[in-house]
Design a protein around this motif. Structure first.
Motif, PDB file in Angstrom:
ATOM      1  N   ASN A 171       0.781  -1.207   0.097  1.00 37.85           N
ATOM      2  CA  ASN A 171       0.017  -0.202  -0.066  1.00 37.85           C
ATOM      3  C   ASN A 171       0.854   1.144  -0.032  1.00 37.85           C
ATOM      4  O   ASN A 171       2.058   1.080  -0.223  1.00 37.85           O
ATOM      5  CB  ASN A 171      -0.879  -0.095   1.261  1.00 37.85           C
ATOM      6  N   LYS A 172       0.412   2.356   0.217  1.00 42.66           N
ATOM      7  CA  LYS A 172       1.134   3.635  -0.093  1.00 42.66           C
ATOM      8  C   LYS A 172       1.907   3.701   1.001  1.00 42.66           C
ATOM      9  O   LYS A 172       2.145   3.093   2.162  1.00 42.66           O
ATOM     10  CB  LYS A 172       0.053   4.580   0.521  1.00 42.66           C
ATOM     11  N   LEU A 173       3.032   4.555   1.053  1.00 46.31           N
ATOM     12  CA  LEU A 173       4.002   5.041   1.927  1.00 46.31           C
ATOM     13  C   LEU A 173       3.503   6.167   2.809  1.00 46.31           C
ATOM     14  O   LEU A 173       3.005   7.189   2.046  1.00 46.31           O
ATOM     15  CB  LEU A 173       5.528   5.509   1.422  1.00 46.31           C
ATOM     16  N   THR A 174       3.601   6.308   4.154  1.00 43.42           N
ATOM     17  CA  THR A 174       2.918   7.252   4.944  1.00 43.42           C
ATOM     18  C   THR A 174       4.040   8.158   6.101  1.00 43.42           C
ATOM     19  O   THR A 174       4.871   7.316   6.089  1.00 43.42           O
ATOM     20  CB  THR A 174       1.621   6.669   5.725  1.00 43.42           C
ATOM     21  N   SER A 175       3.824   9.092   6.086  1.00 45.38           N
ATOM     22  CA  SER A 175       4.575  10.089   7.000  1.00 45.38           C
ATOM     23  C   SER A 175       3.584  10.929   7.867  1.00 45.38           C
ATOM     24  O   SER A 175       3.011  11.583   7.105  1.00 45.38           O
ATOM     25  CB  SER A 175       5.523  10.627   6.360  1.00 45.38           C
ATOM     26  N   THR A 176       4.076  10.786   9.136  1.00 45.41           N
ATOM     27  CA  THR A 176       3.120  11.877   9.970  1.00 45.41           C
ATOM     28  C   THR A 176       3.784  13.175   9.974  1.00 45.41           C
ATOM     29  O   THR A 176       3.240  14.187  10.496  1.00 45.41           O
ATOM     30  CB  THR A 176       3.199  11.389  11.390  1.00 45.41           C
ATOM     31  N   LYS A 177       5.027  13.166   9.455  1.00 51.54           N
ATOM     32  CA  LYS A 177       5.821  14.645   9.372  1.00 51.54           C
ATOM     33  C   LYS A 177       5.331  15.460   8.164  1.00 51.54           C
ATOM     34  O   LYS A 177       5.228  16.570   8.364  1.00 51.54           O
ATOM     35  CB  LYS A 177       7.320  14.035   9.200  1.00 51.54           C
ATOM     36  N   THR A 178       4.792  14.426   6.993  1.00 50.48           N
ATOM     37  CA  THR A 178       4.354  15.416   5.808  1.00 50.48           C
ATOM     38  C   THR A 178       2.978  15.182   5.530  1.00 50.48           C
ATOM     39  O   THR A 178       2.487  16.320   4.620  1.00 50.48           O
ATOM     40  CB  THR A 178       5.222  14.868   4.605  1.00 50.48           C
ATOM     41  N   GLN A 179       2.659  14.268   5.842  1.00 54.65           N
ATOM     42  CA  GLN A 179       0.880  14.016   5.581  1.00 54.65           C
ATOM     43  C   GLN A 179       0.838  13.623   4.267  1.00 54.65           C
ATOM     44  O   GLN A 179      -0.349  14.039   3.646  1.00 54.65           O
ATOM     45  CB  GLN A 179       0.128  15.122   6.098  1.00 54.65           C
ATOM     46  N   LEU A 180       1.676  13.402   3.398  1.00 49.59           N
ATOM     47  CA  LEU A 180       1.523  13.138   2.063  1.00 49.59           C
ATOM     48  C   LEU A 180       2.129  11.912   1.705  1.00 49.59           C
ATOM     49  O   LEU A 180       3.070  11.404   1.739  1.00 49.59           O
ATOM     50  CB  LEU A 180       2.480  14.342   1.194  1.00 49.59           C
ATOM     51  N   PRO A 181       0.934  11.047   1.134  1.00 52.11           N
ATOM     52  CA  PRO A 181       1.313   9.638   1.070  1.00 52.11           C
ATOM     53  C   PRO A 181       1.812   9.491  -0.584  1.00 52.11           C
ATOM     54  O   PRO A 181       1.574  10.200  -1.376  1.00 52.11           O
ATOM     55  CB  PRO A 181      -0.253   9.161   1.077  1.00 52.11           C
ATOM     56  N   TYR A 182       2.628   8.317  -0.700  1.00 51.10           N
ATOM     57  CA  TYR A 182       3.063   8.146  -1.974  1.00 51.10           C
ATOM     58  C   TYR A 182       2.957   6.825  -2.086  1.00 51.10           C
ATOM     59  O   TYR A 182       2.840   5.891  -1.503  1.00 51.10           O
ATOM     60  CB  TYR A 182       4.522   8.442  -2.237  1.00 51.10           C
ATOM     61  N   THR A 183       3.007   6.323  -3.509  1.00 46.14           N
ATOM     62  CA  THR A 183       2.712   4.938  -3.738  1.00 46.14           C
ATOM     63  C   THR A 183       4.188   4.201  -3.395  1.00 46.14           C
ATOM     64  O   THR A 183       5.062   4.648  -3.416  1.00 46.14           O
ATOM     65  CB  THR A 183       2.616   4.731  -5.359  1.00 46.14           C
ATOM     66  N   TYR A 184       3.885   2.743  -3.426  1.00 46.63           N
ATOM     67  CA  TYR A 184       5.067   2.120  -2.737  1.00 46.63           C
ATOM     68  C   TYR A 184       6.164   2.306  -3.785  1.00 46.63           C
ATOM     69  O   TYR A 184       7.303   2.384  -3.727  1.00 46.63           O
ATOM     70  CB  TYR A 184       4.564   0.611  -2.679  1.00 46.63           C
ATOM     71  N   TYR A 185       5.881   2.251  -5.033  1.00 42.05           N
ATOM     72  CA  TYR A 185       6.709   1.718  -6.193  1.00 42.05           C
ATOM     73  C   TYR A 185       7.559   3.413  -6.583  1.00 42.05           C
ATOM     74  O   TYR A 185       7.845   3.218  -7.800  1.00 42.05           O
ATOM     75  CB  TYR A 185       6.444   1.124  -7.311  1.00 42.05           C
ATOM     76  N   SER A 186       7.000   4.501  -5.851  1.00 40.60           N
ATOM     77  CA  SER A 186       7.778   5.675  -6.012  1.00 40.60           C
ATOM     78  C   SER A 186       8.990   5.627  -5.706  1.00 40.60           C
ATOM     79  O   SER A 186      10.107   6.500  -6.154  1.00 40.60           O
ATOM     80  CB  SER A 186       6.851   6.742  -5.576  1.00 40.60           C
TER      81      SER A 186
END
Length: 638
Positions: A46-61
């Motif tokens: 699933n997505k890559l997530t960060s509480t610091k940026t709140q911007l999800p990215y796809t795993y294969y990014s």
């Protein structure tokens, strides 16, 4: 006597139901899948997530190992809006067959890939995976060894650290994963069901003989010699021209947890004792205040109405003071009455949506296994509640002697959604600029516009048509032709002061629960205490209604009859405190540093606060509307 007994029984039953619901349960949204020994288990990413940026990215990014062909899962509307992008992965397990040191791929970093990994490690991104619809978690032992471990969703891409005796910080990647698949075995059929999916990530610089050709024997991790990775003492650094080997182990562990209860460990992620104590404490304070308010109101009103009905002589009638004096002006239509109708209608729409969503959640229909189900349900309910929005705004509009029902229907259908859509569109453009998977695709945007124009708008018009056809609501007393002059008011009856005071109590009813809701949204945790939330919602309704009635009563007693908008704004002002609390939460609990991420946070919290304003304002307005009609129809007016 029998009817009294039945009322007492009904109240007791409702109270017991609410207490039971506070624990809350869920209906597993999918049917269980049985696996025989050796059956393939496909891990999805699933997505890559960060509480610091709140911007999800796809795993294969990120340049992770890829399968032969990347296949996207079909996501529902709620999942797309959450930024979920579920895809297949090169990780394939076999049920109850442990694996050691499986090599997925070999990667040599160039300047771009090294930079990508470093950025994600710097921003503390986590990798999310799914197996049999269960999200991957990292178990973290508590200080108290006997307590069950805490679970964090997903594992970190890597970490920043220093070599011993060196002050320079380096970036290290988690390239070896030890998966633990927990299963519950059926003794009769020998089949098993997956009840847990955990991982321990390690960073290790793998060593091997000669040049890498894909068949080399690893020196750092060898299944033949039973040499396994147990620590990150020789970590894999992220630098240009570094070679990284991605490897994994799989362990299978039998569990007593049954399939129907497998989500329990995920939903009990925080320290529940503090949670329970805080909520019960908040409920007690608010119930006490509500009881006090109700008692004061009943005693004061009963005395006033009795006194007014006992007035007989002309001299006594002339000495009247208080709320009865303004009976000829209290139902005079307010300024901007059209706008009040629109906001009242939108509030009814919100109330219907939240009430039904809560009921479904408490009854267990919005299972956490159904990702995005809550958001999808709320969107569809909002759209279909347009019928009630149109009906209630048209009824009020006709009471204010309005004649153009189509104009009011159009404004009800567009005012709130258009404002939210503009903010949402700007935020989406910011996310799009960051190339995040959280950006809503064009197809989904079109679906949202279709829901609005294709379903919601027509339903608002249907509701308005039905509401306008109904006979107008009759005022209990006649309105004078000439408006009465309002006497000078005491400082504490100043509209701004009383409006700001009025919002404190409704906010106080929800702010403890608000902390947990904000934590679940912005710190990537599960929230599933809908039973408590439902009780808090009921308390919020009571509090909004009572504080508005009390302040409205004091306002009428001081011969100020301009109550319409003040009633709406009194309880609606709690939204201001909500936004201020969200600002406080941003600076004290979150580590957001990027400008875009901060804009996203405040943009979404602005939408939430606006919605809260419309909801609480409408509750207060209708409570005051009912109250004024009740008291002016209870006294004799000559």
């Amino acid at each position: 006597m029998a009817s009294l007994r039945s009322i007492v029984f009904l109240r007791t039953a409702i109270l017991l139901l609410l207490i039971h619901a506070a624990h809350c349960f869920y209906l597993p949204g999918v049917s269980p899948q049985d696996f025989q020994k050796g059956d393939p288990l496909k891990v999805k990413v699933n997505k890559l997530t960060s509480t610091k940026t709140q911007l999800p990215y796809t795993y294969y990014s990120l340049p992770y190992c890829r399968p032969g062909k990347i296949v996207d899962n079909a996501e529902n509307l709620g999942e797309v809006l959450r930024g979920d992008r579920i895809e297949n992965s090169p990780y394939v397990f076999k049920m109850r067959e442990p694996q050691l040191c499986n090599v997925i791929c070999h990667l040599k970093l160039n300047a771009k890939t090294a930079k990508d990994f470093k950025e994600k490690i710097e921003d503390e991104y986590r990798v999310n995976m799914i197996l049999d619809n269960l999200p991957l978690v990292v178990p973290i032992r508590r200080l108290d060894q006997e307590s069950p471990p805490l679970y964090q969703l997903g594992y970190h891409v890597g970490l920043k650290a220093q070599y011993a005796g060196n002050k320079e910080e380096k970036y290290f990647i988690h390239n070896h994963l030890i998966f633990t698949v927990k299963f519950h075995k059926d003794l009769q059929t020998d089949s098993a069901r997956i009840v847990g999916f955990e991982v321990k990530p390690f960073s290790i610089k793998h060593e091997y003989e000669g040049e890498w050709n894909g068949k080399n024997r690893l020196l750092t991790c060898d299944p033949h010699t039973k040499r396994t990775v147990i620590n990150s003492n020789s970590p894999q650094e992220v630098e240009v021209n570094q070679e990284i080997l991605f490897t994994y182990d799989v362990e299978f562990q039998e569990s007593d947890v049954k399939w129907a209860s497998r989500w329990d460990t995920y939903l009990l992620m925080s320290d529940d004792q503090i949670h329970w104590f805080s909520i019960v404490n908040s409920l007690m304070i608010v119930l006490f205040l509500s009881g006090m308010v109700a008692m004061i109101m009943l005693r004061t009103l009963y005395r006033d109405i009795s006194k007014y009905n006992e007035l007989e002589t002309q001299e006594e009638a002339q000495e009247e003071t208080g709320w009865k004096l303004v009976h000829g002006d209290v139902f005079r239509p307010p300024s901007n009455s059209d706008l009040l109708c629109v906001y009242a209608g939108t509030g009814v729409q919100f109330f219907g949506m939240i009430l039904i969503t809560m009921l479904f959640a408490v009854l267990g229909f919005l299972s956490p296994s159904n990702r995005g189900g809550l958001m999808t349900a709320m969107l569809f309910l909002w759209v279909f509640m347009g019928l009630f929005a149109g009906y209630s705004s048209a009824r009020l509009y006709k009471m204010f002697k309005g004649a153009e029902w189509k104009k009011i229907a159009l404004r009800t259908a567009f005012m709130f959604p258009a404002t939210v859509f503009v903010i949402f569109f700007v935020l989406n453009a910011l996310i799009w600029g960051q190339k995040s998977s959280g950006a809503v695709p064009f197809g989904t945007m079109f679906a949202l516009v279709f829901l609005w124009f294709g379903i919601s708008v027509p339903l608002v018009f249907v509701g308005s048509y039905v509401g306008f056809k109904k006979p107008a609501i009759e005022d209990p007393v006649k309105t004078n032709k000439i408006p009465r002059q309002i006497p000078e008011q005491a400082w504490y009856m100043n509209p701004m002061f009383s409006i700001l005071i009025g919002g404190i109590l409704p906010f106080g009813a929800v702010f403890i629960e608000l902390f947990f809701i904000l934590t679940s949204i912005w710190l990537n945790q599960f929230y599933y205490i809908f039973g408590f939330l439902f009780i808090v919602f009921i308390i919020l309704l009571i509090t909004c209604a009572e504080i508005t009635i009390v302040l409205c009563y004091f306002q009428l007693c001081s011969e100020d009859y301009l109550w319409w908008w003040r009633a709406y704004l009194t309880s609606g002002s709690s939204a201001l405190y909500l936004f201020l609390y969200a600002t406080f939460y941003f600076f004290t609990k979150l580590e957001i540093t990027k400008l875009v991420s901060g804009a996203l946070y405040f943009g979404y919290m602005l939408i939430v606060s606006y919605a809260f304003f419309v909801l609480t304002g409408t509750i207060g307005f209708y409570a005051c509307f009912w109250f004024t009609r009740l008291i002016y129809s209870s006294v004799k007016i000559d």
